[in-house]
Design a protein around this motif. Structure first.
Motif, short mmCIF file in Angstrom:
data_model
loop_
_atom_site.label_atom_id
_atom_site.label_comp_id
_atom_site.label_asym_id
_atom_site.label_seq_id
_atom_site.Cartn_x
_atom_site.Cartn_y
_atom_site.Cartn_z
N CYS A 5 0.87 -1.17 0.00
CA CYS A 5 0.00 0.00 0.00
C CYS A 5 0.91 1.22 0.00
N GLU A 6 0.51 2.21 -0.78
CA GLU A 6 1.30 3.44 -0.87
C GLU A 6 0.40 4.64 -0.61
N GLY A 7 0.62 5.33 0.48
CA GLY A 7 -0.08 6.57 0.78
C GLY A 7 -1.58 6.44 0.85
N ASP A 9 -5.25 6.65 2.13
CA ASP A 9 -6.18 7.34 3.01
C ASP A 9 -7.54 6.69 2.82
N ASN A 20 -2.39 8.24 5.09
CA ASN A 20 -1.09 8.02 4.44
C ASN A 20 -0.43 6.69 4.87
N ASP A 22 1.44 3.32 4.50
CA ASP A 22 2.37 2.59 3.64
C ASP A 22 2.67 1.26 4.31
N ASN A 56 -7.26 8.20 -1.31
CA ASN A 56 -5.95 8.50 -1.92
C ASN A 56 -5.08 7.27 -1.78
N GLY A 57 -4.04 7.23 -2.59
CA GLY A 57 -3.08 6.14 -2.53
C GLY A 57 -3.45 4.99 -3.43
N ARG A 58 -2.66 3.93 -3.33
CA ARG A 58 -2.91 2.77 -4.19
C ARG A 58 -2.48 1.48 -3.52
#
Length: 78
Positions: A5-7, A9, A20, A22, A56-58
């Motif tokens: 997971c990256e960033g 929300d 955020n 990670d 947000n994020g992926r």
């Protein structure tokens, strides 16, 4: 990496519960999510499984962005 997971929300309505986030899980690794009630452990798993969309994020599976795939399509990738 198997899953990352990256960033990320995530919110329930107007209440943001993940900020955020990670994380990375590599081949042969195990990850423990620890925290008090309401810390967001289940929400992280819901986002990774595709049961909840992050704001947000992926989410990546073996380097492929699976953020917008539904849970069935995510399982088919495994």
């Amino acid at each position: 990496l198997i899953v990352s997971c990256e960033g990320v929300d995530a919110s329930y309505g107007q209440i943001q519960v993940l900020f955020n986030v990670d994380l990375e899980v590599g081949d042969g690794e195990m990850l423990a999510l620890l925290g008090t009630n309401g810390a967001g452990k289940s929400t992280v798993l819901r986002v990774v499984a595709g049961l909840m969309k992050p704001q947000n994020g992926r989410v990546l599976f073996e380097g492929e962005d699976i953020t917008n795939l539904d849970p069935v399509d995510r399982v088919k990738r495994a």
